[in-house]
Design a protein around this motif. Sequence first.
Motif, short mmCIF file in Angstrom:
data_model
loop_
_atom_site.label_atom_id
_atom_site.label_comp_id
_atom_site.label_asym_id
_atom_site.label_seq_id
_atom_site.Cartn_x
_atom_site.Cartn_y
_atom_site.Cartn_z
N VAL A 11 0.74 7.00 -10.45
CA VAL A 11 -0.35 7.58 -9.66
C VAL A 11 -0.77 6.60 -8.57
O VAL A 11 -1.20 5.48 -8.86
N GLY A 13 -0.13 5.88 -3.97
CA GLY A 13 0.96 5.62 -3.02
C GLY A 13 0.73 4.42 -2.14
O GLY A 13 1.27 4.33 -1.05
N GLY A 14 -0.10 3.44 -2.61
CA GLY A 14 -0.22 2.17 -1.90
C GLY A 14 1.02 1.32 -2.22
O GLY A 14 1.98 1.79 -2.86
N LEU A 15 1.00 0.06 -1.80
CA LEU A 15 2.19 -0.77 -1.99
C LEU A 15 2.50 -0.99 -3.46
O LEU A 15 3.67 -1.00 -3.87
N ALA A 16 1.45 -1.15 -4.29
CA ALA A 16 1.70 -1.35 -5.73
C ALA A 16 2.35 -0.10 -6.32
O ALA A 16 3.31 -0.20 -7.11
N PRO A 36 -1.21 10.91 -2.62
CA PRO A 36 -2.02 11.73 -1.70
C PRO A 36 -1.82 11.28 -0.26
O PRO A 36 -1.49 10.12 -0.01
N ARG A 43 -3.39 -3.31 7.30
CA ARG A 43 -3.48 -4.74 6.96
C ARG A 43 -2.11 -5.40 7.03
O ARG A 43 -1.09 -4.74 7.19
N ALA A 46 0.33 -11.73 3.43
CA ALA A 46 1.07 -12.98 3.29
C ALA A 46 1.61 -13.00 1.86
O ALA A 46 0.83 -12.97 0.91
N LEU A 131 -4.56 12.72 -8.52
CA LEU A 131 -4.84 12.96 -9.93
C LEU A 131 -6.32 13.28 -10.01
O LEU A 131 -7.15 12.52 -9.50
N ASP A 160 -3.72 3.50 -8.59
CA ASP A 160 -4.57 4.29 -7.70
C ASP A 160 -5.79 3.50 -7.21
O ASP A 160 -6.84 4.08 -6.97
N GLY A 283 -1.65 -3.32 -9.65
CA GLY A 283 -2.34 -3.47 -8.36
C GLY A 283 -3.84 -3.45 -8.52
O GLY A 283 -4.38 -3.85 -9.56
N GLU A 284 -4.52 -2.95 -7.48
CA GLU A 284 -5.99 -3.03 -7.47
C GLU A 284 -6.64 -2.12 -8.51
O GLU A 284 -7.84 -2.22 -8.73
N GLY A 296 -3.89 -10.95 -3.68
CA GLY A 296 -3.93 -9.57 -4.18
C GLY A 296 -2.58 -8.90 -4.35
O GLY A 296 -2.22 -8.49 -5.46
N LEU A 297 -1.82 -8.79 -3.27
CA LEU A 297 -0.53 -8.09 -3.38
C LEU A 297 0.49 -8.96 -4.12
O LEU A 297 1.35 -8.45 -4.83
N ASN A 298 0.36 -10.29 -3.97
CA ASN A 298 1.24 -11.18 -4.74
C ASN A 298 1.09 -10.90 -6.24
O ASN A 298 2.08 -10.78 -6.97
C1 LIG Z 1 -8.38 -7.65 4.54
C2 LIG Z 1 -7.40 -7.82 3.42
C3 LIG Z 1 -6.31 -8.68 3.58
C4 LIG Z 1 -5.41 -8.87 2.53
N1 LIG Z 1 -4.39 -9.78 2.69
C5 LIG Z 1 -3.56 -10.01 1.65
C6 LIG Z 1 -2.52 -10.98 1.78
O1 LIG Z 1 -2.35 -11.61 2.83
N2 LIG Z 1 -1.70 -11.18 0.69
C7 LIG Z 1 -1.86 -10.51 -0.48
O2 LIG Z 1 -1.11 -10.76 -1.43
N3 LIG Z 1 -2.83 -9.59 -0.62
C8 LIG Z 1 -3.68 -9.32 0.41
N4 LIG Z 1 -4.67 -8.38 0.28
C9 LIG Z 1 -4.74 -7.58 -0.95
C10 LIG Z 1 -3.75 -6.39 -0.88
O3 LIG Z 1 -3.85 -5.75 0.38
C11 LIG Z 1 -4.06 -5.41 -1.98
O4 LIG Z 1 -4.12 -6.11 -3.21
C12 LIG Z 1 -2.97 -4.36 -2.09
O5 LIG Z 1 -2.73 -3.76 -0.85
C13 LIG Z 1 -3.43 -3.33 -3.09
O6 LIG Z 1 -2.47 -2.32 -3.18
P1 LIG Z 1 -2.67 -1.12 -4.18
O7 LIG Z 1 -1.48 -0.26 -4.01
O8 LIG Z 1 -3.01 -1.62 -5.53
O9 LIG Z 1 -4.01 -0.36 -3.69
P2 LIG Z 1 -4.25 0.59 -2.46
O10 LIG Z 1 -3.54 0.13 -1.25
O11 LIG Z 1 -5.73 0.77 -2.38
O12 LIG Z 1 -3.59 1.96 -2.86
C14 LIG Z 1 -4.16 2.85 -3.77
C15 LIG Z 1 -3.47 4.18 -3.64
O13 LIG Z 1 -3.97 5.08 -4.65
C16 LIG Z 1 -4.23 6.32 -4.06
N5 LIG Z 1 -5.23 7.03 -4.88
C17 LIG Z 1 -6.54 6.76 -5.00
N6 LIG Z 1 -7.12 7.65 -5.84
C18 LIG Z 1 -6.12 8.48 -6.25
C19 LIG Z 1 -6.08 9.59 -7.13
N7 LIG Z 1 -7.17 10.06 -7.76
N8 LIG Z 1 -4.88 10.20 -7.33
C20 LIG Z 1 -3.76 9.76 -6.72
N9 LIG Z 1 -3.74 8.69 -5.89
C21 LIG Z 1 -4.93 8.08 -5.65
C22 LIG Z 1 -4.69 6.00 -2.64
O14 LIG Z 1 -4.56 7.12 -1.81
C23 LIG Z 1 -3.70 4.88 -2.29
O15 LIG Z 1 -2.49 5.44 -1.86
C24 LIG Z 1 -5.59 -8.17 1.30
C25 LIG Z 1 -6.68 -7.30 1.14
C26 LIG Z 1 -7.58 -7.14 2.18
C27 LIG Z 1 -8.78 -6.24 1.97
#
Ligand SMILES: Cc1cc2nc3c(=O)[nH]c(=O)nc-3n(C[C@H](O)[C@H](O)[C@H](O)COP(=O)(O)OP(=O)(O)OC[C@H]3O[C@@H](n4cnc5c(N)ncnc54)[C@H](O)[C@@H]3O)c2cc1C
Length: 387
Positions: A11, A13-16, A36, A43, A46, A131, A160, A283-284, A296-298
Motif C-alpha cells: 500500500v 506509491g512513494g519511493l518506499a 493513488p 524533493r 542524498a 486503501l 503509505d 518507510g515513513e 529518511g530514505l536511507n
Molecule cells: C525536505 C526533505 C528532504 C529529504 N531529504 C532526504 C535525503 O536527502 N535523504 C534521505 O534519505 N531522505 C530524505 N528525506 C526523507 C525521504 O524523502 C522520505 O523518508 C521518503 O521519501 C519517504 O518515502 P515513503 O514512500 O515512505 O513516503 P511518501 O513519499 O510519503 O509516500 C507515501 C505514499 O503512500 C500513499 N498513500 C497515503 N495514504 C494512502 C492510502 N490510504 N492508500 C494508499 N496509498 C496511500 C501516498 O499517496 C504516497 O504515494 C527528506 C524528507 C524531506 C521532507
Amino acid sequence: MTETIRDAVVVGGGLAGLAAAVAVANAGLETVHLVPKGPPDRRTSALMLPSVDYLKSAGLVPDPAAIGQPLTQIRIVDATSRLIRAPETLFDSAEAGLTAFGWNFPNVKLAEAFEAARVGLPNLTTVETTLDDLELGGDHAVLKLGNGETLAAALVVGADGKKSRVRESAGFRARENGFTQAALVCDLGLERSIGGASVEFHYPNGPFTLVPAGGNRANLVWIDNRDVLKSAQEGGKEKLAALFREKSQRLFGSVELLTPAHMFLLSSLTVDVAGKDGVVLVGEAAHAFPPIGAQGLNLSLRDVADLADALAATDTSKPGFARALSEDYARRRAADLARTGTVVDTLFRSLLADFLPAQALRAGGLWALKLVPPLRKAALGVGMGAR
Ligand SMILES: Cc1cc2nc3c(=O)[nH]c(=O)nc-3n(C[C@H](O)[C@H](O)[C@H](O)COP(=O)(O)OP(=O)(O)OC[C@H]3O[C@@H](n4cnc5c(N)ncnc54)[C@H](O)[C@@H]3O)c2cc1C
C-alpha cells in the motif's frame, strides 16, 4: 465480496512503496500494489553508499551516474552568533578511502528508475486507488479500497507514509511529535559551483543546506520556523534569491531559483514494532524524522532490504507464512530503527539548542570530530548507516 486470497498487497506509491513492491514480487509472491494518483515528489535524496549499493544489487538503479550526482565532501559551517561556536568542519570521502559518500538523486528520477524495474515482473499488478480500511483475520487481511473493491491478502506491506492507514487500522502503536520548524526545498543555480560538496550552514533555527545537483546547480533544503519560511516564500522569487545569497554567506556568488520553492512540515514518528499479525511497515509509515543527516530514505531502503531478506528466509508457500514473516521482519528492524531515531533526534535537538551546555557539547563534539581521526571514522560510519 472477497474471492481469491492474494499473496501480498503493498500500500503506497512513494519511493518506499515502489521499492518494496519490487522486492515482494521478486520473492515470487503474487503482488497487488495500491498507488493513488498524486503530484510528483519534487524533493531530492542524498543516499549514502550502502543504500546505493542496495539499489544497484536489487536492480532498482543499475547506473547511479545516469540519474544522480556523487557526494564527495560534507562541509559544516556554524552560522550562529552563539557564544560557543563550532569550528568549520570538512569531511572528505577520500579520508574514508571512498570515491564518494553517496549520491544525490531527484526523487522523480528515482521513481522512474524503480518503475522501470517492475517491467518483467508479471506477478506485480498496480491498482490506482487508496486503501480505505483494513481488517485483520486469521491467515489473511481484508482490504477495502477507495475504488469500492475489496481484496484479501496474506501479507500486507504498509508503505503509505506518515499518516499510514495500514498502521492505524492494524493497531500499531506510534508516537508522533510535530515541530515548529518546516523545510523549504527548491533547485538553485549558483554563480560558483559547490563541486561535489554538500554544504550545511547551521543557523539557530535549523540548517540551510546546499546539495550538489550537477554543474552550477544545487538542491536547497532550508529548515527554519514555519512562519519564517512562509513569509520568505511569499516575498517572491527575487527576494528569495537575494536571501539565499546572504544565507550562503555569498560563498557561491549570486543565486537564481530554478524551480518554485515547496514547503514540507516536519515531525518525528516512531513505532513500537515494525511488523506483526502479517503486516509490515516500511518507510515513513514506520519512521519519520526531520531531514537532518539524510537518513529518511536511507532507512526506508534498509527496511526494504530487510524485508527482502525476511522473505528469502521464509517458506512463503506455507499457509499463515505472513505472521511469522512479519515477526521476523520486526526483529530484523528493531535495532536499526531505534538507533537511527535516537541519533537523528539528538542531532536535531543539539542543532537547535539555545542552552549553553548543549552548545558547548555540540561545539566540543565538532572540534573532536575535526581533530580525532577515530571519532571521525566512527561518525562517518554512523552517518552512512553502518550496521
Ligand atoms: C525536505 C526533505 C528532504 C529529504 N531529504 C532526504 C535525503 O536527502 N535523504 C534521505 O534519505 N531522505 C530524505 N528525506 C526523507 C525521504 O524523502 C522520505 O523518508 C521518503 O521519501 C519517504 O518515502 P515513503 O514512500 O515512505 O513516503 P511518501 O513519499 O510519503 O509516500 C507515501 C505514499 O503512500 C500513499 N498513500 C497515503 N495514504 C494512502 C492510502 N490510504 N492508500 C494508499 N496509498 C496511500 C501516498 O499517496 C504516497 O504515494 C527528506 C524528507 C524531506 C521532507
